[in-house]
Motif scaffolding. Structure first.
Motif, short mmCIF file in Angstrom:
data_model
loop_
_atom_site.label_atom_id
_atom_site.label_comp_id
_atom_site.label_asym_id
_atom_site.label_seq_id
_atom_site.Cartn_x
_atom_site.Cartn_y
_atom_site.Cartn_z
N PRO A 555 -24.15 -49.69 73.36
CA PRO A 555 -24.38 -48.71 74.44
C PRO A 555 -23.66 -49.11 75.72
O PRO A 555 -23.42 -50.29 76.01
N ASP A 556 -23.27 -48.07 76.48
CA ASP A 556 -22.55 -48.25 77.75
C ASP A 556 -21.28 -49.05 77.55
O ASP A 556 -21.05 -50.07 78.21
N SER A 557 -20.44 -48.59 76.64
CA SER A 557 -19.19 -49.30 76.37
C SER A 557 -18.08 -48.31 76.07
O SER A 557 -18.32 -47.16 75.72
N VAL A 558 -16.86 -48.78 76.25
CA VAL A 558 -15.64 -48.04 75.94
C VAL A 558 -14.79 -48.91 75.03
O VAL A 558 -14.61 -50.11 75.29
N ARG A 559 -14.26 -48.32 73.95
CA ARG A 559 -13.38 -49.04 73.04
C ARG A 559 -12.13 -48.20 72.80
O ARG A 559 -12.18 -46.98 72.74
N PHE A 560 -11.00 -48.90 72.67
CA PHE A 560 -9.72 -48.26 72.44
C PHE A 560 -9.23 -48.58 71.03
O PHE A 560 -9.46 -49.68 70.52
N PHE A 561 -8.55 -47.63 70.40
CA PHE A 561 -8.17 -47.81 69.01
C PHE A 561 -6.88 -47.03 68.72
O PHE A 561 -6.42 -46.21 69.51
N SER A 562 -6.31 -47.32 67.55
CA SER A 562 -5.23 -46.53 66.98
C SER A 562 -5.71 -45.95 65.66
O SER A 562 -6.78 -46.32 65.17
N VAL A 563 -4.92 -45.08 65.07
CA VAL A 563 -5.29 -44.42 63.82
C VAL A 563 -4.46 -45.00 62.69
O VAL A 563 -3.23 -45.07 62.79
N ASP A 564 -5.13 -45.41 61.62
CA ASP A 564 -4.47 -45.98 60.45
C ASP A 564 -3.86 -44.84 59.63
O ASP A 564 -4.58 -44.05 59.00
N GLN A 565 -2.51 -44.76 59.63
CA GLN A 565 -1.85 -43.70 58.90
C GLN A 565 -2.04 -43.83 57.39
O GLN A 565 -2.08 -42.83 56.66
N ARG A 566 -2.16 -45.06 56.89
CA ARG A 566 -2.39 -45.23 55.45
C ARG A 566 -3.76 -44.69 55.05
O ARG A 566 -3.92 -44.14 53.96
N TRP A 567 -4.75 -44.85 55.90
CA TRP A 567 -6.08 -44.31 55.62
C TRP A 567 -6.02 -42.79 55.56
O TRP A 567 -6.64 -42.17 54.68
N LEU A 568 -5.28 -42.18 56.48
CA LEU A 568 -5.14 -40.73 56.46
C LEU A 568 -4.41 -40.25 55.22
O LEU A 568 -4.73 -39.20 54.65
N SER A 569 -3.40 -41.01 54.78
CA SER A 569 -2.68 -40.64 53.55
C SER A 569 -3.60 -40.70 52.34
O SER A 569 -3.55 -39.82 51.47
N ALA A 570 -4.45 -41.73 52.28
CA ALA A 570 -5.40 -41.81 51.17
C ALA A 570 -6.42 -40.68 51.24
O ALA A 570 -6.84 -40.15 50.21
N LEU A 571 -6.83 -40.31 52.44
CA LEU A 571 -7.73 -39.17 52.59
C LEU A 571 -7.09 -37.90 52.06
O LEU A 571 -7.74 -37.11 51.34
N ALA A 572 -5.81 -37.70 52.39
CA ALA A 572 -5.10 -36.52 51.89
C ALA A 572 -4.97 -36.55 50.37
O ALA A 572 -5.08 -35.52 49.71
N ASP A 573 -4.72 -37.74 49.80
CA ASP A 573 -4.62 -37.85 48.35
C ASP A 573 -5.92 -37.43 47.67
O ASP A 573 -5.91 -36.75 46.64
N GLY A 574 -7.03 -37.86 48.24
CA GLY A 574 -8.31 -37.47 47.67
C GLY A 574 -8.56 -35.97 47.75
O GLY A 574 -9.12 -35.37 46.83
N MET A 575 -8.14 -35.35 48.85
CA MET A 575 -8.32 -33.92 48.98
C MET A 575 -7.47 -33.16 47.96
O MET A 575 -7.94 -32.21 47.32
N LEU A 576 -6.22 -33.61 47.77
CA LEU A 576 -5.33 -32.92 46.85
C LEU A 576 -5.64 -33.23 45.40
O LEU A 576 -5.11 -32.56 44.50
N ALA A 577 -6.47 -34.24 45.15
CA ALA A 577 -6.84 -34.54 43.77
C ALA A 577 -7.78 -33.50 43.19
O ALA A 577 -7.98 -33.46 41.96
N MET A 578 -8.34 -32.66 44.04
CA MET A 578 -9.22 -31.61 43.54
C MET A 578 -8.42 -30.63 42.68
O MET A 578 -7.47 -30.00 43.14
N GLY A 579 -8.77 -30.50 41.43
CA GLY A 579 -8.10 -29.58 40.52
C GLY A 579 -6.85 -30.12 39.88
O GLY A 579 -6.15 -29.38 39.18
#
Length: 771
Positions: A555-579
């Motif tokens: 609580p009462d904190s601020v954190r800075f981050f970047s986005v893992d592009q490999r994680w997003l690619s794996a997320l997209a792979d899982g979505m496209l695996a449908m069907g």
């Protein structure tokens, strides 16, 4: 409207008179929706300091409190038709009732109902509360004069978004303030203070003007008569025994918790260095968290997990130009020999993407349309080229040129017949070309000399086009997609048919040519993807984005981050695996990814993100929409044009999205690391009330302190005491005369009662988070 038609020959005429139609135009009479309310203070379900601040509600419509269907009675010309009544538990002698307006507002018994004239009451849903004349007299001792001071229209003026000093006014909204200070009550057993639960009702006073006359209320005080009021909006809150955190205090705590080494990264606290190997601190430093894990064989163990939000600065891990999609979650498991544990981050991302499609009807519907259409187009292409299925046919350098546009996007029958007869057709750029022998010439020759013209034998045709190996057509289609020209033609065809950008553009007379507007290299200049992976993060449960949030984001904190592009690619792979079940489905997956998802950024500065957790976020409106900003701009919260301004300003960065992932947590994504982030108390949650426990300081027009403080609790509270409570009702008229002078208005009273907004500037150039 009446219309008369005259007949020109015999002079006859016909007159058409339509039936009467009745239209009713008016403001909401019986209830408000969530879209009508901008914000409430205190926020619903929260706690508020005792005896210092006045509750209020902000409405998006700046005119709504004064809208009436008929001329107000004498003395009510300036008073609004609404009032905010604050009731403690048990002060409304009748429970809140909900039902049709025609039932609740029907005459009967000793109830005093609002006068709605001769207009029949509709079946609209309605909420009512019943108050005794004595309680209503405590709440509204002088309604005509005080209500006019308690409602005002507010418009915040901000610096220009283009960096200039020209002030820019924001959309106006109305505010209605209560005249009662919620306070704690005395516990009869212990004698100490205990919290008190209050409910604020925004009630309609239309039709009750005569009933609210103080003289009439005093006459009815000893009777059993009840006054029924329409509750347009209501919410509850609780007073706090301890001091509640203000914006200024919250910003001060954020300043303490976001300065100093190791306080800005989104990381789990490392254990003592002497108790573990060096591999564990390295993992924790990279943002991983140990999580319980059950293997496929049933063993319970631990594994490393890291969500899409990684500590800033981002790790400089090279991303492959061509990502090979994962066909299942197990393919994404990574074994770390340094610590003997599995990294399940990408496998979890794949599973999350698969479940996301199952849980979202809109995503599932789009994929259900796109994937079968892609399979049909690929099979159509395979059938047209099945006789060319030689080994060198699939190689890019020796591939036989194919006429793919006509195969994937056949022209209408009439245009196709004309092209076959003339030997000309239009290419993808709309240019006419002659690329085949006109069939019309052959027909003409055959009709003129039937004996001299003969079609070639079937064997000659087969030799010309090549052998058919007789393999499965789906395998041929899958191998055909290895050709760059075939894959590009397939994606162009799918984009033309299904792309949201093309569907928006391809309208009107030039729709056909515009839908095929590709450049000479075949690259589509428009943004033709369905989803931006960064936007999909807002759809995920917070526990996947930020596991063990209490440890990584206290609580009462601020954190800075970047986005893992490999994680997003794996997320997209899982979505496209449908069907995806067949060989052709797997071959289509990387091409569908190019259509469905926004391309990854391979160069430039990486996206930057900020997480903020604070109790002040609870007072912000729910479901903020996306917005954008310029180089030095203010981001509205919410960002729609008719919303109240918000509190974030970024320098040298643009906002991609912002999401409220918890009741007290907000996530912001920016295009790059900004130089400064400014947080300012939002205009719709500014506080009206006292400076400290019992006094208010008089201010001049420029906001500076003028004179001494006014002791409000000593001199400006009504003497009438609520049962079990202390004095809480504010004498608005006397306090306004003391703060503003004679003949005060609602604007001047609100100016003096409004507490100055707090402001926090985070200079990221001075923090140890540079990439």
């Amino acid at each position: 409207m009446k219309q008369t038609v005259n007949h020109g020959k015999d002079g006859g005429s016909w007159t058409f008179t339509p039936p009467d139609q009745t239209f009713t135009v008016g403001a909401p009479r019986f209830s408000l929706t969530a879209g009508d309310v901008l914000a409430c203070f205190p926020s619903p379900g929260s706690t508020t300091p005792s005896g210092r601040l006045l509750p209020y509600v902000s409405l998006r419509n700046p005119y709504l409190p004064w809208e009436r269907s008929k001329t107000p009675p004498t003395g009510w010309e300036k008073a609004p038709g609404m009032a905010l009544l604050v009731l403690a538990d048990g002060e409304s002698t009748q429970d809140v009732m909900t039902g049709p307006a025609s039932t609740l507002l029907a005459s009967g018994g000793t109830l005093l109902l609002p006068d709605h004239g001769t207009t029949p009451l509709p079946q609209d849903p309605c909420t009512t509360i019943d108050l005794s004349p004595a309680n209503l007299l405590r709440l509204l001792p002088d309604p005509i004069h005080e209500l006019a001071l308690l409602a005002h229209v507010r418009r915040e003026v901000r610096p220009g978004t283009d960096g200039s000093s020209t002030p820019v006014p924001t959309p106006a909204h109305s505010a209605i303030i209560a005249n009662r200070f919620p306070r704690t009550v005395t516990d009869p057993q212990s004698g100490g203070e205990r919290p008190c639960h209050y409910t604020a009702h925004l009630v309609s006073l239309l039709g009750h003007e005569q009933n609210l006359d103080p003289a009439n209320l005093r006459k009815l005080a000893s009777s059993t008569t009840m006054i029924r009021l329409i509750s347009l909006w209501s919410w509850s809150f609780t007073t706090s025994v301890s001091d509640q955190e203000t914006y200024a205090e919250a910003f001060a705590n954020l300043t303490v918790h976001c300065t100093g080494p190791g306080k800005t990264g989104l990381r789990f606290a490392p254990p003592p260095a002497s108790t573990v190997s060096t591999a564990v601190p390295q993992r924790l430093q990279a943002g991983y968290i140990p999580m319980p894990y059950r293997s496929a064989t049933g063993e319970n163990t631990a594994a490393w997990y890291r969500g899409p939000l990684t500590p800033w600065p981002p790790t400089k891990t090279p991303l492959p130009e061509q990502h090979q999609p994962f066909s299942c979650a197990d393919e994404a498991l990574i074994y770390s020999s340094a610590d003997g544990m599995l990294d399940i981050s990408l496998a979890a991302a794949w599973t999350i993407g698969y479940q996301l499609v199952l849980s979202r009807r809109d995503l599932f519907g789009q994929l259900l349309t796109l994937r079968p259409e892609a399979a049909r187009s690929a099979m159509r292409l395979a059938m047209a080229t099945r006789f060319l299925a030689t080994e060198n046919h699939y190689a890019a350098e020796t591939a036989t040129p194919l006429d793919l546009d006509d195969v994937l996007d056949p022209t209408p029958m009439r245009q196709g017949f004309d092209a076959m007869m003339t030997g000309t057709r239009k290419n993808a750029q709309g240019n006419t070309r002659a690329d085949r022998r006109p069939l019309g010439e052959d027909i003409t020759a055959a009709l003129s000399d039937s004996h001299s013209f003969a079609l070639p034998p079937a064997a000659a045709i087969a030799t010309a086009v090549g052998p058919d190996h007789g393999g499965p057509l789906a395998h041929h289609a899958a191998r055909l997609l290895e050709r760059p020209d075939a894959a590009l033609a397939l994606k162009k065809s799918l984009r033309r048919r299904h792309s949201p950008a093309h569907n928006r553009k391809a309208t009107g007379a030039g729709a056909e040519n515009l839908a095929y507007a590709y450049d000479a290299t075949g690259t589509d200049p428009a943004e033709t993807w369905f989803w931006d992976p960064l936007d999909l993060l807002a759809l995920l449960p917070p526990c996947y984005l930020l596991p063990m949030a209490d440890a990584t984001l206290p609580p009462d904190s601020v954190r800075f981050f970047s986005v893992d592009q490999r994680w997003l690619s794996a997320l997209a792979d899982g979505m496209l695996a449908m069907g995806a079940h067949t060989t052709l489905d797997l071959a289509l997956t990387p091409h569908l990814a190019d259509i469905a998802f926004k391309p990854r950024t391979t160069g430039g500065k990486p996206p930057f993100g900020m997480l903020m957790r604070s109790e002040i976020i609870r007072a912000w409106p729910d479901h903020p929409p996306r917005g954008s900003s310029t180089e030095q701009s203010t981001v509205p919260w919410p960002a729609e044009a008719d919303e109240d301004p918000g509190c974030f300003t970024f320098q040298d960065a643009e906002l991609i999205s912002r999401t409220r992932i918890g009741p007290d947590t907000v996530l912001l994504l920016l295009t790059q690391r900004p130089a400064k982030i400014t947080l300012q108390e939002p205009g719709h949650v500014l506080q009206f009330g006292l400076d400290n426990e019992d006094s208010k300081t008089i201010r001049s027009v420029d906001g500076k302190t003028q004179g001494t403080g006014v002791k409000v609790f000593d001199d400006f509270l009504y003497g009438e005491v609520w049962p079990g409570h202390r004095r809480e009702t504010l004498n608005v008229t006397q306090l306004a005369n003391r703060l503003c002078g004679n003949n005060p208005d609602s604007a001047s009273f609100a100016f003096h009662m409004l507490n100055p907004p707090a402001r926090l500037v985070i200079d990221l150039t001075q923090l140890p988070i540079t990439a």
